[in-house]
Every structure is written in C-alpha cells, then in structure tokens.
Design an enzyme around this catalytic site. Structure first.
Site, PDB file in Angstrom:
ATOM      1  N   THR A 124       2.479 -12.448   2.251  1.00 13.92           N
ATOM      2  CA  THR A 124       3.637 -11.672   1.833  1.00 13.92           C
ATOM      3  C   THR A 124       4.158 -10.777   2.953  1.00 13.92           C
ATOM      4  O   THR A 124       3.385 -10.326   3.819  1.00 13.92           O
ATOM      5  CB  THR A 124       3.267 -10.780   0.626  1.00 13.92           C
ATOM      6  N   TYR A 148      -1.673  -4.139  -2.797  1.00 14.61           N
ATOM      7  CA  TYR A 148      -1.323  -5.563  -2.826  1.00 14.61           C
ATOM      8  C   TYR A 148      -1.246  -6.125  -1.402  1.00 14.61           C
ATOM      9  O   TYR A 148      -1.875  -7.141  -1.072  1.00 14.61           O
ATOM     10  CB  TYR A 148       0.015  -5.732  -3.560  1.00 14.61           C
TER      11      TYR A 148
END
Ligand code: UDP
Length: 334
Positions: A124, A148
């Site tokens: 990501t 995250y």
C-alpha cells in the site's frame, strides 16, 4: 491486458474480498484457475465466482500449510488477505499485527516448505508515510504513519528477506486507493462495516444513511480535504496479470506503485458522485481521522517500465459510474 494462463492455477489469498474477487476474475478471463483462500471474516462467499475456494485462516499455521499442500502445483500466489481499515488499526494494533504480519509469515513458510516461488503481494501507499515529495516514487523512504501501513511494511521486509535467503520471486504492488467495480456490476466494494469514502458517499447520496462525515477540512490542500490517488479495481486486477507475465519473463524481485499519478480531493469525489447519481451528498465537516495522511499520489512510471502496466479504466467518472452500478444492484435501486 491478456496473458495466456490456460491450465495454470493461481492461489488468491483473500480472493473473496473486494480486490481479490477482481483478481480472480482477471485470472479466469485469461484462462487460468483462481483458487481462493479466505477465512471469510470480511470476504463474501458470493464473490467467489471463478474457481474453487478453501476456507483457511492464515493465523493458523498448520491449516495454512494444509491448504497450500492441496494446491502445491500452483503457478503463483497472490496475497491480498489483511486487515485494512486505518482507523481500526490505530485502536487494535495487536489484532492488525497478528492478522497481517503473523498471517503473512505463515503464508511465506508454507510457500517455502512447498517450494512455491512466485508471490505477488498487495502492499500500500500507506507504507510511505507523510512526505512533501509528491508524486511518490518507490525509492521514497518508507516511514509509515498508521498501524496498517506499518504492518504492510513489515511484510514487505519479510518478503525481501525470503527473496535474499530462500530465492522467493516476488512482486510487491503498492496500491493507491482501490475504487470502482467490475463493469459487469457483479462484484464491487462491500465492506462491513464500510469505512471507505466512495461507498459511504454513495449511500449518503441515496439516503441509505444520514449525513456523512468528511474527516478533516483544514488540511493544507486547495479545498482543505485530503487528496488520494483513486485507481480502478479492474486496473489493479490487471496489474497482477502483468505481474504474472513478468514472472514468466524472468523477473524475480520488484516493488512498484499501482496508481494513476493524479490526486483527487475528498470534496472532488463528492462532486463527481453528485454528477453521476444526480443526488446531493449531505455531509458534515468532522475532525481529522487518526492515521490519515494529507496527500498521497503515485508516480506510476516504474510500474510501466518494469511491468508494462498503465491504468486504463481509472478516469474518475468511470470509477464512480461503475461503483454506482454495483451499488444500485446491491441496494436494488434504479
Ligand atoms: N473519508 C471521509 N469520510 C468517510 C470515509 C473516508 O472523509 O466517511 C476520507 C478519509 O479520511 C480519507 C479519504 O476519505 O481522507 C479516503 O479514505 P478511505 O478510507 O476511503 O481510504 P484510505 O485512503 O484511508 O485508504
């Protein structure tokens, strides 16, 4: 993008999720057999349409090895399964590290045990962290801000170590904001609870929820709201097919951004939703959300150079139109 996968099995871990289902469809569209591995905690059984599935939770090491053993002649593994909600990760780091990092380690160990070598990992843009260097290059220092992002970076590092020590061939795709839906309207974004901007704003537009919140209107951006790089999920899916082709051509290691290079603000998203649906989106300005970065958009050049990938479906109108078509089906509205 077409690449002949006839007779080839691709294990898609997280294949019942939003991006995973689109990857499965792309594998099947190219003649391959996508085998979904999923614990179905957030993935949907109805999204598994293009091949068999195994119910498996990566946190269970023995069960993970069993599932991989059943499919040990697979051509490649795509790993998308993870906890993804930035805000939830800030409150539950233990759950995020266990599900994402321990789960990935168990996956890597199963691959090592069975000599499975080709891995495409969904990372990501959140691994980069706050920076003024836009667009983001892959060479940018990675200093993730959110739990995250930290879990995804930890997995990137594990994969690099497995490459170096054990010869794992890998492609790490750093996705920017997955959005839109397959043009068929059959699969799309369906999280529960939904935390993502576009589905929430579509629900607000048609009155399926009250006023939505825009988290932060005092950012240092032209309209005060965060900026993201929205890439159509069908483009993300096809990036995986480019990756499988690159393995066939001998690629053994790369990290690439999968984005468009264009930044769009939260309010610009709302405006496009109003244009496409014909409904106003009612919102309140709310405080910033923990873990959010001001702006993130990709430099997409390396993905083009290394994989031959460019986004083809990602103009904002098409993203919103396809998301709208999918949600009209789910919500049964015209
Ligand atoms: N966002 C918002 N209201 C919502 C959901 C999201 O203002 O109800 C904002 C969020 O704070 C971020 C942007 O929309 O600035 C994109 O968030 P999303 O969760 O869709 O994706 P992320 O960039 O976190 O992966």
């Amino acid at each position: 993008m077409t690449f002949d996968l006839t007779g080839k099995t691709v294990i898609v871990v997280g294949g019942a999720g939003y991006i995973g289902a689109h990857v499965c469809k792309a594998v099947a569209d190219n003649g391959g057999i996508p085998v979904t591995f999923d614990n179905f905690s957030s993935g949907h059984r109805h999204a598994v349409k293009w091949g068999p599935s195994e119910t498996v939770d990566l946190r269970d090491k023995a069960a993970t090895l069993d599932a991989f053993t059943k499919h040990k002649s697979a051509h490649a593994v795509v790993h998308l399964a993870s906890s993804i909600e930035v805000g939830i990760g800030e409150k539950d780091p233990a759950g995020f590290y266990e599900n994402n990092v321990v789960g990935a380690l168990n996956l890597l160990e199963a691959m090592r045990e069975l000599s499975l070598t080709n891995l495409i990992f969904s990372s990501t843009c959140a691994t980069y962290g706050e920076t003024d260097q836009m667009p983001l290059l892959e060479s940018q220092v990675q200093n993730p801000f959110s739990v995250y992002g930290k879990t995804k970076l930890a997995i990137e590092h594990m994969i690099q170590s497995y490459h170096k020590a054990y010869g794992l061939a890998y492609i790490t795709l750093r996705y920017f904001n997955a959005s839109g839906a397959d043009s068929s309207g059959l699969i799309g974004e369906e999280h529960d609870p939904e935390t993502h901007l576009i589905p929430i704003a579509l629900a607000a537009a048609v009155g399926l929820r009250g006023k939505m919140k825009i988290f932060g209107t005092d950012y240092d951006t032209p309209d005060g709201t965060c900026i993201r790089d929205y890439i159509h999920v069908s483009d993300i899916a096809s990036a995986h097919i480019y990756g499988l082709e690159a393995f066939a051509n001998g690629l053994t290691q790369t990290e690439v951004n999968i984005g468009t290079g264009k930044g769009v603000s939260n309010l610009e998203i709302l405006k496009m939703i109003e244009t496409v649906t014909g409904h106003a989106v009612a919102y309140d300005a709310a405080p910033r959300r923990d873990g959010d970065l001001t702006r993130l958009y990709a430099d997409p050049k390396r993905a083009k150079e290394v994989l031959g990938f460019t986004a083809e479906h990602s103009n904002l109108k098409n993203i919103i139109q396809t998301a709208w078509k999918f949600h009209q089906g789910v919500w049964n509205i015209k």
